[in-house]
Every structure is written in structure tokens, then in C-alpha cells.
Scaffold this motif. Structure first.
Motif, PDB file in Angstrom:
ATOM      1  N   TYR A   1       0.658  -1.251   0.169  1.00  0.00           N
ATOM      2  CA  TYR A   1      -0.130  -0.007   0.079  1.00  0.00           C
ATOM      3  C   TYR A   1       0.960   1.372  -0.137  1.00  0.00           C
ATOM      4  CZ  TYR A   1      -4.045  -2.996   1.552  1.00  0.00           C
ATOM      5  OH  TYR A   1      -5.077  -3.912   1.671  1.00  0.00           O
TER       6      TYR A   1
ATOM      7  N   ARG B   1       0.240   5.271  -0.195  1.00  0.00           N
ATOM      8  CA  ARG B   1      -0.775   6.535  -0.258  1.00  0.00           C
ATOM      9  C   ARG B   1      -0.592   7.693  -1.357  1.00  0.00           C
ATOM     10  NH1 ARG B   1       1.284  10.086   4.987  1.00  0.00           N
ATOM     11  NH2 ARG B   1       3.329  10.905   4.031  1.00  0.00           N
TER      12      ARG B   1
ATOM     13  N   HIS C   1      -1.262  -1.270  -4.322  1.00  0.00           N
ATOM     14  CA  HIS C   1      -2.302  -0.605  -4.502  1.00  0.00           C
ATOM     15  C   HIS C   1      -1.585   1.053  -4.062  1.00  0.00           C
ATOM     16  CE1 HIS C   1      -5.340  -3.640  -3.958  1.00  0.00           C
ATOM     17  NE2 HIS C   1      -4.379  -4.347  -3.767  1.00  0.00           N
TER      18      HIS C   1
ATOM     19  N   THR D   1      -3.588   4.222  -1.476  1.00  0.00           N
ATOM     20  CA  THR D   1      -4.109   3.527  -0.306  1.00  0.00           C
ATOM     21  C   THR D   1      -3.367   3.749   0.870  1.00  0.00           C
ATOM     22  OG1 THR D   1      -4.974   1.958  -1.977  1.00  0.00           O
ATOM     23  CG2 THR D   1      -4.946   1.276   0.229  1.00  0.00           C
ATOM     24  N   ASN D   2      -3.862   3.581   1.939  1.00  0.00           N
ATOM     25  CA  ASN D   2      -3.068   3.729   3.106  1.00  0.00           C
ATOM     26  C   ASN D   2      -3.775   2.762   4.233  1.00  0.00           C
ATOM     27  OD1 ASN D   2      -1.075   4.260   5.007  1.00  0.00           O
ATOM     28  ND2 ASN D   2      -1.445   6.552   5.151  1.00  0.00           N
TER      29      ASN D   2
ATOM     30  N   ALA E   1      -8.052  -0.844   5.252  1.00  0.00           N
ATOM     31  CA  ALA E   1      -7.428   0.342   4.629  1.00  0.00           C
ATOM     32  C   ALA E   1      -8.295   1.352   4.035  1.00  0.00           C
ATOM     33  CB  ALA E   1      -6.902  -0.410   3.364  1.00  0.00           C
ATOM     34  N   THR E   2      -7.615   2.461   3.758  1.00  0.00           N
ATOM     35  CA  THR E   2      -8.335   3.766   3.298  1.00  0.00           C
ATOM     36  C   THR E   2      -9.178   3.380   2.178  1.00  0.00           C
ATOM     37  OG1 THR E   2      -6.478   4.331   2.147  1.00  0.00           O
ATOM     38  CG2 THR E   2      -6.869   5.213   4.247  1.00  0.00           C
ATOM     39  N   ASN E   3      -9.319   2.247   1.422  1.00  0.00           N
ATOM     40  CA  ASN E   3      -9.936   1.886   0.358  1.00  0.00           C
ATOM     41  C   ASN E   3     -11.160   1.073   0.633  1.00  0.00           C
ATOM     42  OD1 ASN E   3      -8.884  -0.602   0.731  1.00  0.00           O
ATOM     43  ND2 ASN E   3      -7.686  -0.579  -1.479  1.00  0.00           N
TER      44      ASN E   3
END
Length: 451
Positions: free
Chosen positions: A196, A198, A226, A229-230, A245-247
């Protein structure tokens, strides 16, 4: 005032050891304190073990290529225990070399944490105090974890050489060179790797075209990358760690590694108390001669957060000795430093990226991307890239960027030419070595972009 030593060095990494050795060879009374293992980040938990892991991780492709070239070879599986044992034996050997260098040159060593009591006094962990006319801080840096729920369960680059067994899967957080290198290493060793980052593209600060090709090749090699994404949180569950995850996704990974930054080792060293100025990240602020705001105290290497590379720390240590002990004030040249990152494929770079050069002046860009002969014959689709950034006004090569197997070896030699101020015409006059990948550096005749 009579001092115990002419020089006291805090930190047994490459920069500190080099400065201590050279100063002692010149007749100075020198001592050095190291709280951990001698050799520092590079030898013990950085470039050396990492590069050996890179070599190990590349053998699956070598075996596949050998089969394509007609060899009857079979991969029997990777034995982590066998490799790990030999790896740590090599690190022990190298640490012994560093200790012997100091001992044979008369440097007194203390296996202890050290801090500054005043401008000329070092205090060891047991309370013992030693005085020195000059103090050099070369305490390096360390990886840091983000402030988020469950982050204490995550690993850092320091832990990558100490697995009891390779994990079945790992999530790597970050998009810098450390994250990308370990993604390639673990993927090559058979670990299911997810990464991941960001940002919009990995390897921020490198040439856009180069980093784009590395990203494409990492994905093609099987890394589940990805972007944008974080991680929001992680918690221990059966089988590993559940990551949000932020997604919006939730997934369980055997291990999670954070490669989200490094901080200088300046905590609890008494620096600010005696007047040494620190920067925003805790780095020691120094002038061009590595001198701090306290005249008797100097600092080199990652603890200054200038250019965090082992050969640069060594150069800074040498310049410090020239300045302080040899009466020859010497600045460290931080310009046009060749650099390699051991992603798969590697990046070798020196000078300006295309983006940085465009902001500076009108340029010409010469670039080519192709499938190299060795891999193409074996049926692999991997591509490489060669790129030169040229000043329209002076014709000097402002930047050279190589994405290819062995890019680090190639950029070392290209770096000599760029450092000397070679022009595009100097490259053109150089006869190509055929058949090689690197010949493309001297055969590109027409710019692909100008402006």
C-alpha cells in the motif's frame, strides 16, 4: 585544559568508524562508543544484508532463464534457515572487521550508549565520563512506525533479517525505496506480497518515467501494489493481522511491515541541553564542514539527514578529519551523487530527473525502452530503460537514469562522466560496447522530447 582524548566519536557505523580510524592514523587520541553492533545500519541492518537478500530472491528467474537456454535445472525450494544462518555469519564477520579496524589503529572502544554532558564531555551508560577536545556524533537513524491503532504489532526494515520462518503473506506500507526493495525481495522468495502506498506513484523524487517502469514491472512480477491507499488500523487475529485500509478493504496478512520513514538517533543524547541545534525531525543541524552550533561538536551521516547514503557518510567523516585534524578545511560535495536502488528491476540514477531539469532550464530528453537480449531470448517480457537529460544551452548531461538488471553497476561508471561535466556529444563520440544493454546510452541520437 587537558582532555582524555583528542576525538570522541559516538556511533560505530561507516561514517564514525572511518573518521575514528583516519584521525587515529594521523596521531590523534581517539575513542568511540557504540551501543549496538559495530557496522551501523549499512552493515548490520541495511544495505549489506538487504543486497544479499536481493541476490537470493533473483534465483527463481535465473533458474527459469537457464531452462529457456537449454539447461536441465530444477528449483528445489528456498531454504530460509540455511540462507539466514549464512547471512548472519557474514554479518558477524563484517562486524569483526569493523572492530579490528578500530583496535588495530589504537582507537579505544566502549560498547555503551553515550550522551553529551557538556561541549567536551561524553557520559557513558554506566555514568563514566570522558572528555575530548572534539566530539563527533555519527549515531545514524532508525525506522519509525506511524501513529495508528495496532501499529506496535508491525515490523520495520530492522526485522526483515530475523524471521524464524518466512511469512506466507506480508503487507508492506510505503512507497519509498526501502518498501519497494523489500517487496521485490520477499516476492522473489515466494512470499505473497501486497503493498500500500498513499501517493499516486511509488519512489517519489525519482524520475517519473523510471519510477513508472519499476511500478509496472513490480506488478507484472506478482506484487499486489495499491496506489492511493493507506492503512487505517491493524489488529491481531488468528493467522496474522487484520488490516483496515482507506479504500474500504479488510484483509488478513501474516505480517505487516512499515517502511514509512526514518528519524535521526538524537533522542536523550543531551544535545539541545548543551546548545546543539536540531531540525524538525530531530536531525542535527550542521554547516558545510559538519560543525554544529557548538564549535567542539560535529556530526556526520544519517543523524544530519543530509544525503542518507553510506558512501556519503564516509566522505563526510573524511572531510571532518581533513578539516579538524589536518588543517585543511574541506566541504563535502553533495552534488551529482550516483545512486542505485535495488528494486527489481534496479534503478541507477545520477543528476536531475526530467521533471526537476524542466523547472531549471530548457532541455532535451533522450530515452529508449526495450526488452534486453538475455531476457527476451528466455521469453520474458521485462523491459529496461535508458535515459539522458541534456541542457539545450550547454549540452551537458544533467541527468542519467537507468532501469535494468545491473543498473547500479552501470550508473557508477556513467556517474564519472556526468560528474566531469560530459556533454551529449561526448557520449555520442564514445563507441558502443556491443551487444550490451548499456550501449544504448551512447547510441541515442534523436531526442524524444524537448522543452
Amino acid at each position: 585544559m587537558a582532555f582524555d582524548y583528542d576525538l570522541f566519536v559516538i556511533g560505530g557505523g561507516s561514517g564514525g568508524v572511518r573518521a575514528a580510524r583516519v584521525a587515529a592514523q594521523g596521531g590523534a587520541r581517539v575513542a568511540l562508543a557504540e551501543e549496538d553492533r559495530y557496522g551501523g545500519t549499512c552493515v548490520i541492518r541495511g544495505c549489506v544484508p538487504k543486497k544479499l537478500m536481493v541476490f537470493a530472491s533473483e534465483y527463481p528467474d535465473h533458474i527459469s532463464d537457464a531452462q529457456a537456454y537449454g539447461w536441465t535445472v530444477h528449483a528445489g525450494g528456498f531454504n530460509w534457515d540455511a540462507f539466514k544462518g549464512k547471512l548472519h555469519a557474514e554479518l558477524d564477520r563484517l562486524e569483526g572487521v569493523y572492530r579490528n579496524i578500530l583496535n588495530s589503529n589504537g582507537v579505544e572502544t566502549f560498547d555503551s550508549r553515550a550522551k553529551l554532558a557538556d561541549a567536551h564531555t561524553v557520559e557513558l551508560a554506566d555514568g563514566t565520563r570522558k572528555t575530548a577536545k572534539h566530539i563527533l556524533i555519527a549515531s545514524g537513524g532508525r525506522p519509525v512506525k506511524p501513529d495508528l491503532p495496532g501499529a506496535e504489532h508491525g515490523l520495520t526494515s530492522n526485522d526483515m533479517f530475523h524471521f524464524d520462518a518466512l511469512p506466507k503473506s506480508i503487507l508492506i506500507i510505503g512507497g519509498g525505496y526501502i518498501a519497494c526493495e523489500f517487496a521485490g525481495i520477499l516476492n522473489g522468495l515466494g512470499v505473497d506480497v501486497t503493498q500500500y502506498y498513499r501517493g499516486a506513484q511509488i519512489l517519489r523524487g525519482f524520475d517519473e518515467e523510471a519510477r513508472g517502469l519499476v511500478s509496472d514491472e513490480m506488478i507484472a512480477a506478482g506484487i499486489d501494489l495499491h496506489l492511493g491507499t493507506n492503512i487505517m488500523s491493524m489488529e491481531p487475529v488468528e493467522g496474522g493481522y487484520k488490516v483496515k485500509a482507506t479504500n474500504g478493504s479488510e484483509k488478513v496478512f501474516s505480517e505487516v511491515m512499515f517502511a514509512t520513514g526514518r528519524n535521526p538517533n538524537t533522542d536523550d543524547m543531551g544535545l539541545e541541553e548543551i546548545g546543539v541545534n536540531l531540525g524538525r525531525k530531530g536531525e542535527i543541524v550542521v554547516d558545510e564542514y559538519s560543525q554544529t552550533s557548538v564549535p567542539s561538536v560535529y556530526a556526520v551521516g544519517d543523524v544530519t539527514d543530509r544525503v542518507n547514503l553510506t558512501p556519503v557518510a564516509i566522505r563526510e567523516g573524511m572531510a571532518f578529519v581533513e578539516t579538524v585534524f589536518n588543517g585543511n578545511p574541506t566541504k563535502v560535495d553533495h552534488d551529482l551523487i550516483p545512486t542505485a536502488i535495488f528494486t527489481q528491476p534496479e534503478i541507477g540514477t545520477v543528476g536531475l530527473s526530467e521533471e526537476a531539469a524542466r523547472e531549471q532550464e530548457p532541455i532535451e530528453v533522450y530515452a529508449t525502452s526495450f526488452k534486453p537480449m538475455q531476457q527476451s531470448f528466455a521469453g520474458r517480457a521485462a523491459r529496461v530503460m535508458m535515459k539522458l537529460i541534456v541542457s539545450q544551452a550547454t549540452r551537458k548531461v544533467l541527468g542519467c537514469h537507468i532501469v535494468a538488471p545491473g543498473a547500479g553497476e552501470m550508473i557508477q561508471l556513467a556517474g564519472v562522466a556526468v560528474k566531469m561535466g560530459a556533454t551529449k556529444e561526448d557520449f555520442d563520440r564514445t563507441v558502443a560496447v556491443h551487444p550490451t544493454m548499456s550501449e544504448e546510452i551512447v547510441t541515442m541520437k534523436t531526442p524524444v522530447r524537448t522543452g
